[in-house]
Design a protein around this motif. Structure first.
Motif, mmCIF file in Angstrom:
data_model
loop_
_atom_site.group_PDB
_atom_site.id
_atom_site.type_symbol
_atom_site.label_atom_id
_atom_site.label_comp_id
_atom_site.label_asym_id
_atom_site.label_seq_id
_atom_site.Cartn_x
_atom_site.Cartn_y
_atom_site.Cartn_z
ATOM 1 N N ALA A 22 0.858 -1.114 0.104
ATOM 2 C CA ALA A 22 -0.014 -0.062 0.061
ATOM 3 C C ALA A 22 0.794 1.316 0.003
ATOM 4 O O ALA A 22 2.056 1.276 0.597
ATOM 5 N N CYS A 23 0.272 2.332 -0.614
ATOM 6 C CA CYS A 23 0.974 3.499 -0.705
ATOM 7 C C CYS A 23 1.371 4.129 0.536
ATOM 8 O O CYS A 23 0.599 4.248 1.804
ATOM 9 N N VAL A 24 2.769 4.488 0.785
ATOM 10 C CA VAL A 24 3.101 4.975 2.149
ATOM 11 C C VAL A 24 2.506 6.350 2.447
ATOM 12 O O VAL A 24 2.478 6.421 3.798
ATOM 13 N N TRP A 25 2.039 7.110 1.449
ATOM 14 C CA TRP A 25 1.697 8.325 1.792
ATOM 15 C C TRP A 25 -0.232 8.281 2.041
ATOM 16 O O TRP A 25 -0.702 8.638 3.059
ATOM 17 N N CYS A 26 -0.944 7.433 0.920
ATOM 18 C CA CYS A 26 -2.344 7.526 1.142
ATOM 19 C C CYS A 26 -2.901 6.277 1.550
ATOM 20 O O CYS A 26 -4.270 6.164 1.594
ATOM 21 N N ARG A 27 -2.152 5.307 1.645
ATOM 22 C CA ARG A 27 -2.461 4.014 2.194
ATOM 23 C C ARG A 27 -3.402 3.186 1.067
ATOM 24 O O ARG A 27 -3.995 2.325 1.483
ATOM 25 N N GLU A 57 5.175 4.483 -3.175
ATOM 26 C CA GLU A 57 4.115 5.287 -3.429
ATOM 27 C C GLU A 57 3.416 4.978 -4.798
ATOM 28 O O GLU A 57 3.798 4.431 -5.689
ATOM 29 N N CYS A 58 2.241 5.792 -4.910
ATOM 30 C CA CYS A 58 1.539 5.874 -6.159
ATOM 31 C C CYS A 58 2.403 6.585 -7.275
ATOM 32 O O CYS A 58 3.143 7.320 -6.893
ATOM 33 N N LEU A 59 2.179 5.761 -8.550
ATOM 34 C CA LEU A 59 2.606 6.555 -9.608
ATOM 35 C C LEU A 59 2.161 7.939 -9.944
ATOM 36 O O LEU A 59 2.698 9.188 -10.185
ATOM 37 N N ALA A 63 -2.728 12.646 -7.456
ATOM 38 C CA ALA A 63 -4.010 12.005 -7.009
ATOM 39 C C ALA A 63 -3.824 11.466 -5.730
ATOM 40 O O ALA A 63 -4.510 11.643 -4.705
ATOM 41 N N CYS A 64 -2.346 10.933 -5.289
ATOM 42 C CA CYS A 64 -2.066 10.429 -4.258
ATOM 43 C C CYS A 64 -2.261 11.633 -2.980
ATOM 44 O O CYS A 64 -2.461 11.300 -1.959
ATOM 45 N N ALA A 65 -1.763 12.900 -3.417
ATOM 46 C CA ALA A 65 -1.524 13.892 -2.445
ATOM 47 C C ALA A 65 -3.045 14.114 -1.912
ATOM 48 O O ALA A 65 -3.423 14.392 -1.035
ATOM 49 N N GLU A 66 -3.985 14.043 -2.955
ATOM 50 C CA GLU A 66 -5.459 14.512 -2.704
ATOM 51 C C GLU A 66 -5.941 13.382 -1.870
ATOM 52 O O GLU A 66 -6.640 13.889 -0.836
ATOM 53 N N ARG A 67 -5.626 12.140 -2.123
ATOM 54 C CA ARG A 67 -6.065 11.068 -1.322
ATOM 55 C C ARG A 67 -5.629 11.270 0.112
ATOM 56 O O ARG A 67 -6.250 11.142 1.156
ATOM 57 N N GLU A 68 -4.339 11.621 0.207
ATOM 58 C CA GLU A 68 -3.999 11.986 1.529
ATOM 59 C C GLU A 68 -4.324 12.906 2.605
ATOM 60 O O GLU A 68 -4.703 12.658 3.779
#
Ligand SMILES: [Zn+2]
Length: 71
Positions: A22-27, A57-59, A63-68
Motif C-alpha cells: 500500500a502507498c506509504v502516503w495515502c494507504r 508510493e503511487c505513480l 492524486a495520491c496527495a489529494e487522497r492523503e
C-alpha cells in the motif's frame, strides 16, 4: 532511489505500507508494477535489531496527495 519527501515514521505506518503493498502516503493498495519504489529503508529501534522496510508510493503523485489530504 532517494525519497523526495521525508518518509513517515515507521510506527505511523501499517504493515501493508511497510511491505510495499500500500502507498506509504495515502494507504491506497498499489497495483502490481504500478508504483514507485522508494528504496529499502533501514530502521534501527532503540531496542532490538535493525530491520528493513520497503516503502512504495503511487505513480500518480497528484492524486495520491489529494487522497492523503482526505484521510
Ligand atoms: Zn498514494
Amino acid at each position: 532511489m532517494v525519497p523526495v519527501r521525508q518518509l513517515p515514521a515507521i510506527s505511523d505506518t501499517l504493515e501493508q505500507q511497510q511491505r510495499g503493498w500500500a502507498c506509504v502516503w495515502c494507504r491506497t493498495w498499489l497495483p502490481v508494477g504500478l508504483s514507485t519504489d522508494l528504496g529499502q529503508q533501514r530502521v534501527t529501534p532503540e531496542t532490538g535489531a535493525s530491520y528493513l522496510w520497503f516503502p512504495r508510493e503511487c505513480l500518480d503523485t497528484t492524486a495520491c496527495a489529494e487522497r492523503e489530504v482526505d484521510q
